[in-house]
Design a protein around this motif. Sequence first.
Motif, PDB file in Angstrom:
ATOM      1  N   ASN A   1       3.552  -2.187  -7.598  1.00  0.00           N
ATOM      2  CA  ASN A   1       4.532  -2.910  -6.881  1.00  0.00           C
ATOM      3  C   ASN A   1       4.081  -2.248  -5.407  1.00  0.00           C
ATOM      4  O   ASN A   1       2.850  -1.538  -5.161  1.00  0.00           O
ATOM      5  N   GLY A   2       4.549  -3.163  -4.431  1.00  0.00           N
ATOM      6  CA  GLY A   2       3.991  -2.708  -2.859  1.00  0.00           C
ATOM      7  C   GLY A   2       4.297  -1.404  -2.394  1.00  0.00           C
ATOM      8  O   GLY A   2       3.478  -0.838  -1.718  1.00  0.00           O
ATOM      9  N   HIS A   3       5.513  -0.954  -2.814  1.00  0.00           N
ATOM     10  CA  HIS A   3       5.634   0.751  -2.554  1.00  0.00           C
ATOM     11  C   HIS A   3       4.517   1.558  -2.870  1.00  0.00           C
ATOM     12  O   HIS A   3       4.103   2.361  -2.157  1.00  0.00           O
ATOM     13  N   GLU A   4       4.192   1.519  -4.044  1.00  0.00           N
ATOM     14  CA  GLU A   4       3.180   2.292  -4.582  1.00  0.00           C
ATOM     15  C   GLU A   4       1.750   2.128  -4.099  1.00  0.00           C
ATOM     16  O   GLU A   4       1.011   2.909  -3.780  1.00  0.00           O
ATOM     17  N   ALA A   5       1.622   0.853  -3.559  1.00  0.00           N
ATOM     18  CA  ALA A   5       0.210   0.391  -2.822  1.00  0.00           C
ATOM     19  C   ALA A   5       0.072   0.969  -1.514  1.00  0.00           C
ATOM     20  O   ALA A   5      -0.706   1.389  -1.034  1.00  0.00           O
ATOM     21  N   LEU A   6       1.486   0.779  -0.697  1.00  0.00           N
ATOM     22  CA  LEU A   6       1.543   1.686   0.493  1.00  0.00           C
ATOM     23  C   LEU A   6       1.050   3.148   0.287  1.00  0.00           C
ATOM     24  O   LEU A   6       0.661   3.807   1.255  1.00  0.00           O
ATOM     25  N   GLN A   7       1.862   3.748  -0.728  1.00  0.00           N
ATOM     26  CA  GLN A   7       1.503   5.202  -0.903  1.00  0.00           C
ATOM     27  C   GLN A   7      -0.084   5.610  -1.239  1.00  0.00           C
ATOM     28  O   GLN A   7      -0.603   6.399  -0.636  1.00  0.00           O
ATOM     29  N   LEU A   8      -0.762   4.420  -1.817  1.00  0.00           N
ATOM     30  CA  LEU A   8      -2.201   4.828  -2.257  1.00  0.00           C
ATOM     31  C   LEU A   8      -3.011   4.587  -0.795  1.00  0.00           C
ATOM     32  O   LEU A   8      -3.922   5.295  -0.552  1.00  0.00           O
ATOM     33  N   LEU A   9      -2.665   3.575  -0.188  1.00  0.00           N
ATOM     34  CA  LEU A   9      -3.432   3.293   0.838  1.00  0.00           C
ATOM     35  C   LEU A   9      -3.027   4.383   2.203  1.00  0.00           C
ATOM     36  O   LEU A   9      -4.016   4.883   2.862  1.00  0.00           O
ATOM     37  N   ALA A  10      -2.115   5.143   2.091  1.00  0.00           N
ATOM     38  CA  ALA A  10      -1.906   6.390   3.023  1.00  0.00           C
ATOM     39  C   ALA A  10      -2.636   7.368   2.797  1.00  0.00           C
ATOM     40  O   ALA A  10      -2.929   8.293   3.357  1.00  0.00           O
ATOM     41  N   ARG A  11      -3.247   7.533   1.332  1.00  0.00           N
ATOM     42  CA  ARG A  11      -4.142   8.572   0.910  1.00  0.00           C
ATOM     43  C   ARG A  11      -5.692   8.143   0.661  1.00  0.00           C
ATOM     44  O   ARG A  11      -6.531   9.006   0.810  1.00  0.00           O
ATOM     45  N   GLN A  12      -5.835   7.036   0.552  1.00  0.00           N
ATOM     46  CA  GLN A  12      -7.412   6.605   0.162  1.00  0.00           C
ATOM     47  C   GLN A  12      -7.774   5.419   0.930  1.00  0.00           C
ATOM     48  O   GLN A  12      -7.195   4.763   1.448  1.00  0.00           O
ATOM     49  N   ARG A  13      -9.229   5.443   0.835  1.00  0.00           N
ATOM     50  CA  ARG A  13      -9.843   4.242   1.349  1.00  0.00           C
ATOM     51  C   ARG A  13     -10.053   3.306   0.500  1.00  0.00           C
ATOM     52  O   ARG A  13     -10.647   3.230  -0.601  1.00  0.00           O
ATOM     53  N   PHE A  14      -9.752   1.669   0.743  1.00  0.00           N
ATOM     54  CA  PHE A  14     -10.257   0.670  -0.091  1.00  0.00           C
ATOM     55  C   PHE A  14     -10.901  -0.468   0.861  1.00  0.00           C
ATOM     56  O   PHE A  14     -10.722  -0.243   2.172  1.00  0.00           O
ATOM     57  N   ASP A  15     -11.618  -1.225   0.130  1.00  0.00           N
ATOM     58  CA  ASP A  15     -12.281  -2.390   0.841  1.00  0.00           C
ATOM     59  C   ASP A  15     -11.535  -3.750   1.012  1.00  0.00           C
ATOM     60  O   ASP A  15     -11.363  -4.616   1.844  1.00  0.00           O
ATOM     61  N   VAL A  16     -10.390  -3.785  -0.151  1.00  0.00           N
ATOM     62  CA  VAL A  16      -9.884  -4.996  -0.153  1.00  0.00           C
ATOM     63  C   VAL A  16      -8.316  -4.618  -1.045  1.00  0.00           C
ATOM     64  O   VAL A  16      -8.717  -3.780  -1.712  1.00  0.00           O
ATOM     65  N   VAL A  17      -7.363  -5.344  -0.778  1.00  0.00           N
ATOM     66  CA  VAL A  17      -6.028  -5.313  -1.640  1.00  0.00           C
ATOM     67  C   VAL A  17      -5.901  -6.448  -2.215  1.00  0.00           C
ATOM     68  O   VAL A  17      -5.784  -7.758  -1.369  1.00  0.00           O
ATOM     69  N   LEU A  18      -5.570  -6.733  -3.649  1.00  0.00           N
ATOM     70  CA  LEU A  18      -5.092  -7.708  -4.372  1.00  0.00           C
ATOM     71  C   LEU A  18      -3.768  -7.604  -4.358  1.00  0.00           C
ATOM     72  O   LEU A  18      -3.163  -6.828  -5.214  1.00  0.00           O
ATOM     73  N   LEU A  19      -2.820  -8.501  -3.770  1.00  0.00           N
ATOM     74  CA  LEU A  19      -1.328  -8.265  -3.876  1.00  0.00           C
ATOM     75  C   LEU A  19      -0.771  -9.618  -4.768  1.00  0.00           C
ATOM     76  O   LEU A  19      -1.139 -10.510  -4.431  1.00  0.00           O
ATOM     77  N   ASP A  20      -0.015  -9.271  -5.559  1.00  0.00           N
ATOM     78  CA  ASP A  20       0.804 -10.221  -6.447  1.00  0.00           C
ATOM     79  C   ASP A  20       1.839 -10.656  -5.550  1.00  0.00           C
ATOM     80  O   ASP A  20       2.548  -9.821  -4.944  1.00  0.00           O
ATOM     81  N   TYR A  21       2.008 -11.891  -5.397  1.00  0.00           N
ATOM     82  CA  TYR A  21       3.395 -12.286  -4.424  1.00  0.00           C
ATOM     83  C   TYR A  21       4.699 -12.073  -4.798  1.00  0.00           C
ATOM     84  O   TYR A  21       5.182 -11.479  -4.058  1.00  0.00           O
ATOM     85  N   HIS A  22       5.089 -12.236  -6.323  1.00  0.00           N
ATOM     86  CA  HIS A  22       6.362 -11.618  -6.380  1.00  0.00           C
ATOM     87  C   HIS A  22       6.258 -10.264  -7.376  1.00  0.00           C
ATOM     88  O   HIS A  22       5.458 -10.227  -8.506  1.00  0.00           O
ATOM     89  N   MET A  23       6.790  -9.312  -6.707  1.00  0.00           N
ATOM     90  CA  MET A  23       6.872  -7.826  -7.509  1.00  0.00           C
ATOM     91  C   MET A  23       8.050  -7.461  -7.164  1.00  0.00           C
ATOM     92  O   MET A  23       8.653  -7.497  -6.134  1.00  0.00           O
ATOM     93  N   PRO A  24       8.379  -6.327  -7.943  1.00  0.00           N
ATOM     94  CA  PRO A  24       9.685  -5.722  -7.629  1.00  0.00           C
ATOM     95  C   PRO A  24       9.546  -4.591  -6.257  1.00  0.00           C
ATOM     96  O   PRO A  24       8.127  -4.491  -5.912  1.00  0.00           O
ATOM     97  N   VAL A  25      10.555  -4.247  -5.794  1.00  0.00           N
ATOM     98  CA  VAL A  25      10.574  -3.247  -4.905  1.00  0.00           C
ATOM     99  C   VAL A  25       9.948  -3.959  -3.573  1.00  0.00           C
ATOM    100  O   VAL A  25      10.717  -4.208  -2.581  1.00  0.00           O
ATOM    101  N   LEU A  26       8.817  -4.002  -3.258  1.00  0.00           N
ATOM    102  CA  LEU A  26       8.230  -4.864  -2.288  1.00  0.00           C
ATOM    103  C   LEU A  26       7.432  -5.916  -2.793  1.00  0.00           C
ATOM    104  O   LEU A  26       6.196  -5.602  -3.502  1.00  0.00           O
ATOM    105  N   ASP A  27       7.518  -7.353  -2.264  1.00  0.00           N
ATOM    106  CA  ASP A  27       6.688  -8.159  -2.821  1.00  0.00           C
ATOM    107  C   ASP A  27       5.466  -8.446  -1.999  1.00  0.00           C
ATOM    108  O   ASP A  27       5.235  -7.726  -1.141  1.00  0.00           O
TER     109      ASP A  27
END
Length: 751
Positions: free
Chosen positions: A518-544
């Motif tokens: 979900n988007g919340h976990e993605a934000l946590q990972l972005l706070a700790r690691q570097r990435f080149d691109v993020v692929l986000l599903d539109y409909h997700m629990p917690v944060l879409d």
Amino acid sequence: MNTETTGLNGWWVRHWVAAIGAALLVTLTPLSYIQWKQFSLIEDVAVNQIDSIMWQSYQLERELSHLSSAIQVSLEPEDVLDVDHLVERYEVFVSRIAVVTDIPRNDLLNTTPAYLEAIRLVNAFVLEADPVFADTGELLQPRTARQALIRSIEQIEPALGELTREANRATARFVDERNAQLREQGGLVIALAGVQSGVLLLFVALLVRHLRRQVVQYEKLQAVSRELAVARDEAEAANHGKSVFLANMSHEIRTPFQGVLGMLNLLDETRLSGQQRDYVQTAHDSAQHLLGVLNDILDVSTMESGTLRLAPEPVRLRSLVQEVESLMRASAREKGLKLQVDTAHDLPEWVMADPTRVRQILFNLLGNAVKFTPQGSITARLCRLEGTPSGVCLTVQDTGMGMDAATVAQLFTRFYQADNSVRRRIGGSGLGLEISRNLATMMGGNIEVMSEPGQGSLFTVHLILPETVAPAEGSHPLSSTLEMRQLRVLVAEDHPINLKYMNILLDRMGHEAVFCENGHEALQLLARQRFDVVLLDYHMPVLDGMATTAAIRALSGPNKDIKVVLVTADVVNDTRQKALEVGVNEFASKPLQSQDLRRALQRCGLLDASTVLVNDLAPVPDVDTPDPDELNTSAAGLIDTESYTEIVAMMPPDTMEELLGTLFEAPQGSVHVLVASLAAGDAAQIAYDAHKLKGTAMLLGFRALVRTSAQIERLAPEDNAALRRELGNQLLVDMERTQHALRQFAQAEPA
């Protein structure tokens, strides 16, 4: 309802105006006449001076008295005779006679005895007196003549007195008559005023009644209006709910499709037997067909909501047409149809158009032509539209079954099918032509059709596609010979099958992927690691996907500006515009394919053109099968050459011949048994025989027989003799074409 109410109100207004006008005419006409009569009476009194009758009679009597006095005085001894004075008094008296006789209303007197007697005596006196006063010498004679005049005057005076009294009585009578007329007219006026008041009161009562009815009707209309407003709000809410439902269904259906199609693609890349590959291909085709139906329904809903928008870009028109032709040629060849697509030499090289929607129109028209043309040819031509700047004309002509006028009239009606048997046999949602016409309208054009039963159909599409220049070199999508550099990708996806598929897909493409749910976990990972691109599903629990993108753009670290690709199946609402507003860079639609992902990453600027493409898919095993081009066009695609080759390699020739005999030899061959069952009409037996034939045909790779027998099995419960007869004929045609293909296949095999 509004029209009926307006007409009813107009009817009431017209009739009320007519009724009030008639009432006013009835009451005011007599009043006007009476007023005119009163005015005439007053005018008559003013003009004719009725009251002067008495006065003129009195003046005549008085002047006679003055004349008598003057003559009496002249008879006095001591008086000196004044001839001129006597003549003057006589002439004044004579002048008063004409005043009495010539008065305007002497009719009030001239018939009375007093008047007749007085005038007679006066006239006799004048005859007597004129000679005397004419000769002044007579007046100077001895008093005899004057005394005679005195005696005559004494005879006249009583008659003139009576005339004066008669004039007084005539005047009184006239006044009484006039007063009586005035009283009578006053009574009529009062009566008419009463009638008018009564009529007006009646009209007021009717008007009040009508107004009350109008108030009641208005209150009812207000209630209906409120109900309609509530119904409208409910309809809008329902429509919004439908849009939300379709958006959710789009996500819920496309999300598992992501896994289904992805896994089918991956499975197809493994080493499979011919039969297994046929199964995979059938499943893939079915999934693609279902996805096409879903896309049609969602497109119609998007058009209804007004949220469908074209995305024009520079398009090479010939390349787009050739792309569609190459994809449709296989379907046409499978049915033995000749497909010819021509483009005029004067077509513009580059035009501004939405390639997806233009391609959709071409696919719909050519797909329908292939569906409804059992034999013959299909010809498509693209040229300039004469007389219209930037106009392009596409014609698609087939030699199919054609349509009558009634069918053509309803052809673009949603879900319309000309013949249920055709719908069941050929399939289709009935939405393609409506969508195509709406898309053509959005491009400034239209679709027209001409057709006759048994003579085929001609579809003509007019589009406005402005000519443009070729795009800059760097703006082209990724070339098939280039690959992106290795990327570190953060994927937020809550569906486990999609996670598995995307893991394999990104691994094949040579990228390192980190997954979260979900988007919340993605934000946590972005706070700790570097990435080149993020692929986000539109409909997700917690944060879409939307909320996650907004939160990413609010970060303070280097990941604030990371590229975000939104993977969505939501095509109903204005998802693209909303996503761009929160900071999404690019989009990839579900089901996600490798080329779609590469295209999105390339538009994000993440491609490395110096890197040579590494094939991201496992090589397809090399099977030694004859080239399909060696088969005759009318029979190509009827058999799966890989499956059939494997079976031929496994079995001795006599066993293979026996196996083919169990299918084709009459009367015990499976095809003929099924045709007989169709003729007998036993639904259970039809289903059994169709299932048996389908199994054998699938084993041997006879695709046409598999399709027809599967259709017969599905439609076995249908109690339709005409349909069964039609399917039986189709089955025999497929058998003959398959046998012909097998003979050509045998001739094409190397010795």
